[in-house]
Write a protein that holds these residues in place. Structure first.
Motif, PDB file in Angstrom:
ATOM      1  N   ILE A   1     -12.936  -4.037 -10.273  1.00 17.84           N
ATOM      2  CA  ILE A   1     -12.791  -3.610  -9.190  1.00 17.84           C
ATOM      3  C   ILE A   1     -12.806  -5.457  -8.334  1.00 17.84           C
ATOM      4  O   ILE A   1     -11.032  -5.479  -7.581  1.00 17.84           O
TER       5      ILE A   1
ATOM      6  N   GLN B   1      -8.496  -3.415   0.429  1.00 21.03           N
ATOM      7  CA  GLN B   1      -9.680  -4.046  -0.266  1.00 21.03           C
ATOM      8  C   GLN B   1      -9.884  -5.404  -0.891  1.00 21.03           C
ATOM      9  O   GLN B   1     -11.242  -5.118  -0.571  1.00 21.03           O
TER      10      GLN B   1
ATOM     11  N   CYS C   1      -8.340  -5.300  -6.954  1.00 23.28           N
ATOM     12  CA  CYS C   1      -8.493  -5.623  -6.033  1.00 23.28           C
ATOM     13  C   CYS C   1      -6.812  -6.658  -5.839  1.00 23.28           C
ATOM     14  O   CYS C   1      -5.679  -6.603  -4.937  1.00 23.28           O
TER      15      CYS C   1
ATOM     16  N   ARG D   1     -15.682   3.465  -1.378  1.00 21.06           N
ATOM     17  CA  ARG D   1     -14.788   4.712  -1.718  1.00 21.06           C
ATOM     18  C   ARG D   1     -13.191   4.334  -2.688  1.00 21.06           C
ATOM     19  O   ARG D   1     -13.265   4.538  -3.562  1.00 21.06           O
ATOM     20  N   GLU D   2     -13.331   2.556  -2.496  1.00 23.28           N
ATOM     21  CA  GLU D   2     -12.631   2.352  -3.184  1.00 23.28           C
ATOM     22  C   GLU D   2     -12.743   1.743  -4.765  1.00 23.28           C
ATOM     23  O   GLU D   2     -12.137   1.700  -6.078  1.00 23.28           O
TER      24      GLU D   2
ATOM     25  N   HIS E   1      -5.242   2.986  -7.683  1.00 23.48           N
ATOM     26  CA  HIS E   1      -5.467   3.727  -6.894  1.00 23.48           C
ATOM     27  C   HIS E   1      -6.888   3.399  -6.160  1.00 23.48           C
ATOM     28  O   HIS E   1      -7.006   3.498  -5.260  1.00 23.48           O
ATOM     29  N   VAL E   2      -6.670   1.472  -6.513  1.00 26.58           N
ATOM     30  CA  VAL E   2      -7.692   0.742  -4.970  1.00 26.58           C
ATOM     31  C   VAL E   2      -6.197   0.637  -4.420  1.00 26.58           C
ATOM     32  O   VAL E   2      -6.077  -0.311  -4.035  1.00 26.58           O
ATOM     33  N   SER E   3      -7.124   0.725  -2.952  1.00 27.74           N
ATOM     34  CA  SER E   3      -6.051  -0.104  -1.640  1.00 27.74           C
ATOM     35  C   SER E   3      -6.160  -1.268  -1.565  1.00 27.74           C
ATOM     36  O   SER E   3      -6.622  -2.312  -2.737  1.00 27.74           O
TER      37      SER E   3
ATOM     38  N   ASN F   1     -12.421   4.933  -6.729  1.00 27.59           N
ATOM     39  CA  ASN F   1     -10.881   5.121  -6.363  1.00 27.59           C
ATOM     40  C   ASN F   1     -10.924   4.708  -7.618  1.00 27.59           C
ATOM     41  O   ASN F   1     -10.209   5.278  -8.807  1.00 27.59           O
TER      42      ASN F   1
ATOM     43  N   GLU G   1       0.773  -0.846   0.247  1.00 26.15           N
ATOM     44  CA  GLU G   1      -0.286   0.374  -0.048  1.00 26.15           C
ATOM     45  C   GLU G   1       1.149   1.263  -0.261  1.00 26.15           C
ATOM     46  O   GLU G   1       0.659   2.174  -1.070  1.00 26.15           O
TER      47      GLU G   1
END
Lengths: 90, 424, 405
Positions: free
Chosen positions: B204, C133, B208, C116-117, C128-130, C120, A49
């Motif tokens: 997504i 996540q 991730c 939020r993700e 920009h994704v944590s 992003n 991160e």
């Protein structure tokens, strides 16, 4: 980003705080350059991160294991700043 | 502790590389791979751009436009797989007592694909934090709380007993079947339609896993991108799919002359309490789960004919798991064939545990052990018999399958062939 | 059969942070419903919710946990801390690491983190994704984080459903103890008070659009017009009774004595919903007749049809007005997977104090034939309570708790 030719220790402290938080009992503002990230409470996820934030903020691309193989803040600063040098040289 | 004995009498599969159980088994037994460049969306901005996708046509499988509209892709996969399982079981569901029929669906990420699509609409592609609800579809809540997946399956099969969704990350598909088994064993239901589904190939989810570099960046060689235990492996390949089963009590299955694929003889789950994504290299908790599942099944490690590995193809997993096998199976770990079907159909998160149970049941049916594809040069630290490249004929009566998931979950299930050995 | 006791409670509720605050507020009839503050609700037709007051995660949790957790996970971790502390098991007690597990309920995961993700990703791009996540939003997050924080390596699990799931999780915890575990940390803490979660909740049309917290959620009232959602819930420590007695557990709230779960017939079948059957299965499992139930904590959807159906199920089992019924969630709103565990906590506290907490603001519709406890707590000798929960789509669960005797 030419105005960010160097990642400094204060930058790294700030990014670590934002990216991964700080455990009570960890003095991030102390002499941490040569402490193990593990002893500072940071695991590989925290470093990933942190690395992602450095990449975004400084507009650089780091090698996959560049960040997670750095065991200490000094090693991390070195590997990131070497990347900046490569960009300048290119 | 377990009461009544529980068996699989029906199997349904929607997996990458084929439609239904028959094509699933062809792919596995021939050692072919179904990994390819992502086609479900434009993956060009992402680090990992390969996946194992299902060529799925819900309409051709008889789902109505209305059902398709209200169901997430993962739910559709589960419903179609459940129908195949029900037909395969030969059980007359219309004649069952609905109150004694239940459903358990495992899923790691639920209706994530439908949720992301809807999010894009109501947020104007991420522009608005205060999303505009007036653009939301009426069935959004069904995506929001994915117990809807189990509800849809229950409506299909007419179940009115216990109906649940189990979500323990990448062990969901083992845990949902383990849960279903307990419901029958304790007498809360007589028949369970159980299994798992996930359809996570969406931006997504890809993003991730990119962020933690868990998926492979081997984009130029998609067909060979999933390489469990191989020294060149560098992450898993995202997959999707569903496997559903008809589970019933052994004696009633026998009475009706059902084809019994396997008995679910032992099941255990443990948590590593270590890290949400990390694994300890010693494999201690997985070994503990394996030991408990073997003990419940009254199976000695030496009795195992086949071990279906989690084998995701991340460096950390494959070493963790190899250590766990050595720890729990002792010397037999070096003798028993171990393979990972994720080399062929990728890692479909919560669904994969059920797809692997299906693979085990079919291995027992055909006495053929599916291989680990793409394994040319094993990691020196992964030094077991991983059945590289080609399937192996072998009498297969007793099988172990394991899973490992984010959250620290470690699960193990033992399948046996009823009658192959003296009843315990 | 192995008996299972509840030996610790941790409560984070909209009308009280911590078991004592919650219970004091609940007996006093103090509601935690109000206008949403977590985001600006002005553009939405429903604007009320039950938010947990005064929660500063940094005061309770290590700094490293904050960036990787959704708000509801932080609430869950703290509730688990409190429950284990009360049980005298903060450091694990006499049990081995594999004898303790975690089984929680979830409905929608860490939805605010997820929003939020998603933002992003779609507004700035995948990079920009944590890194968090991958687990911060998913349904298993609370079980995973609680097990890590407390070193619990035994059988664990996660049940996904909205209201009914909270009871299903407790039943699965009981099952794991019967299969050999000694302690299972269970229950549910939930909440999706973010705009994206709000849009999803609005889609059913079941949210109350009232703007007065005193009249927005009125189950079993002729004015019933929807429910108010909330956040929070309860974590319960379930323990093998024999082991708890042997270690002389400091608190024994009661026994998890019976459970039943059913699913409704398909929509449009015209057949009776499954709630009555769930109640009957739970009573049979607890080995008690209807007359043995001293109080019912109702599901209380706050909509005319479902309220009528619940009242009918209660009348069928207990007879008209045959048992006191209460809805303390009129003070917290419906907490999704956290709601039923909080009701179980309330039921156990009611057994302890011999007081049925009130339903607030409601004028019972006489046509429903319920003995609804309204206004003030009702003293009663309580030995056994029934908690009901239903989930969107047809899920029904019932749980019986009994005073540890």
């Amino acid at each position: 980003m030419g105005d960010h030719e160097e990642l400094t220790l204060p930058d790294l402290r700030r990014i670590l705080r934002e990216a991964a938080g700080v455990n009570e009992g960890t003095d991030l503002d102390g002499e941490i350059l040569d402490l193990d990230f593990e002893d500072l409470g940071y695991d590989s996820l925290a470093l990933l991160e942190t690395g992602a934030r450095i990449e975004r903020e400084y507009g650089v691309r780091l090698e996959d294991d560049a960040i997670t193989s750095a065991r200490t803040p000094r090693a991390l600063l070195t590997v990131v700043n070497l990347t900046f040098t490569d960009i300048d040289a290119a | 502790m377990i009461g009544r004995r529980v068996v699989i009498t029906g199997i349904g599969v929607q997996a990458p590389g084929g439609d239904g159980v028959k094509e699933f088994w062809s792919l596995l037994s021939e050692g072919r791979t179904a990994t390819r460049p992502i086609s479900l969306f434009d993956a060009s901005p992402f680090r990992s751009r390969v996946a194992a996708e299902v060529d799925f046509d819900a309409e051709a499988h008889g789902l109505t436009p209305r059902e398709i509209r209200r169901m997430d892709r993962a739910t559709r996969l589960a419903v179609v797989a459940a129908r195949e399982a029900v037909a395969d079981s030969g059980l007359d569901f219309a004649g069952l007592d609905p109150a004694r029929t239940g459903v358990a669906v495992g899923s790691a990420v639920g209706c994530t694909m439908g949720l992301e699509e809807e999010y894009r609409v109501v947020s104007d592609d991420g522009r608005d934090w205060l999303v505009d609800h007036s653009y939301a579809v009426p069935h959004l809540y069904r995506h929001f709380v994915p117990s809807s997946m189990a509800a849809e399956v229950a409506w299909q099969v007419g179940a009115e007993g216990p109906v649940s969704v189990i979500s323990t990350g990448c062990t969901s598909g083992l845990d949902s079947v383990g849960y279903a088994r307990e419901l029958i064993a304790e007498g809360s239901a007589d028949v369970l339609v159980a299994g798992a589904t996930d359809a996570p190939i969406s931006p997504i989810t890809v993003a991730c896993f990119d962020a933690i570099k868990a998926t492979t960046p081997r984009n130029d060689d998609a067909a060979h991108a999933s390489r469990p235990f191989d020294n060149t492996r560098n992450g898993f390949v995202l997959g999707e799919g569903s496997a559903m089963f008809v589970l019933e009590e052994l004696e009633s299955a026998r009475r009706r002359g059902a084809t019994v694929y396997a008995e679910l003889a032992g099941f255990a789950s443990r948590c590593n309490a270590f890290h949400m994504t990390g694994l300890r290299p010693d494999g201690r908790e997985m070994a503990e789960a394996i030991g408990a599942a073997l003990a419940e099944a009254r199976v000695d490690p030496g009795d195992l004919d086949y071990v279906n590995a989690h084998g995701s193809g991340t460096r950390q997993n494959d070493r963790h798991e190899t250590a766990a096998f050595k720890r729990s199976l002792g010397e037999h770990a070096r003798r028993v064939p171990v393979s990972s079907i994720k080399s062929m159909i990728g890692h479909s998160l919560g669904a994969i545990g059920s797809l692997e149970i299906a693979a085990c049941a079919l291995a027992m049916r055909h006495d053929v052990i599916p291989p680990t594809a793409n394994l040319h040069e094993p990691d020196p630290e992964c030094d077991l018999d991983y059945v590289p490249l080609t399937a192996r004929e072998r009498r297969t009566d007793t099988v172990l399958t394991v899973g490992s998931g984010f959250g620290g979950f470690q699960s193990a299930m033992v399948l046996t062939r009823p009658g192959a050995r003296a009843a315990a | 059969m192995t008996r299972i006791w509840v030996t610790g409670l941790g409560v984070t509720a909209p009308n009280g942070l911590g078991t004592d605050d919650y219970w004091a507020a609940t007996l006093a009839g103090r509601s935690g419903l109000g206008r949403i503050t977590r985001f600006d609700p002005a553009r939405y037709p429903a604007q009320l919710a039950g938010e947990v007051p005064g929660f500063d995660a940094r005061r309770h949790l290590p700094g490293r946990l904050i960036p990787q957790t959704d708000h509801m996970t932080r609430l869950a971790l703290v509730a688990a801390d409190w429950a284990l502390a009360e049980a005298g098991l903060a450091g694990g007690g006499p049990y081995g690491e594999y004898e303790m597990g975690v089984v929680t309920a979830a409905s929608s995961g860490g939805f605010e983190f997820g929003q939020r993700e998603l933002q992003n990703l779609w507004s700035k791009g995948g990079r920009h994704v944590s890194a968090y996540q991958s687990f911060a939003w998913f349904y298993a997050v609370n079980t995973g984080q609680i097990s890590i924080r407390n070193g619990m390596r035994g059988p664990s699990g996660v049940v996904v459903a909205d209201q009914a799931g909270g009871l299903d999780a407790l039943a699965q915890a009981r099952r794991q103890i019967r299969r050999g575990a000694r302690v299972i940390v269970s229950g549910g803490v939930d909440g999706s008070l973010c705009p994206w979660g709000w849009a999803a909740q609005l889609s059913t049309g079941a949210l109350s659009t009232g703007d007065d917290p005193a009249t927005a959620y009125l189950p079993f009232d002729r004015r019933a017009a929807g429910y108010v959602p909330g956040e929070g819930g309860a974590v319960l420590v379930l323990e093998d009774a024999e082991s708890a007695a042997r270690r002389d557990a400091p608190v024994r709230y009661g026994e998890v004595a019976g459970y039943g779960a059913t699913f409704d017939p398909p929509p449009g079948s015209g057949r009776e919903p499954g709630l009555r059957r769930a109640i009957e299965i739970a009573l049979a499992d607890a080995g008690t007749a209807a007359a043995g139930i001293d109080v019912v904590f109702a599901d209380a959807a706050g909509l005319a049809g479902p309220d009528r159906a619940e009242a009918a199920a209660l009348a069928a089992v207990f007879g008209p007005g045959g048992v006191p019924v209460t809805v303390p969630k009129t003070m917290t709103g419906r907490l999704y997977s956290g709601g039923a565990p909080l009701d179980v906590a309330a039921a156990l506290l009611a057994l302890r104090d011999g007081l049925i907490p009130p339903t607030v603001n409601v004028v019972p519709d006489p046509a429903l034939g319920l003995d609804l406890v309204t206004g003030v707590p009702r003293p009663a000798p309580l030995k056994t309570a029934l908690v009901l929960a239903r989930g969107h789509g047809g899920f029904n669960s019932a749980l019986v708790v009994r005073a540890a005797g």
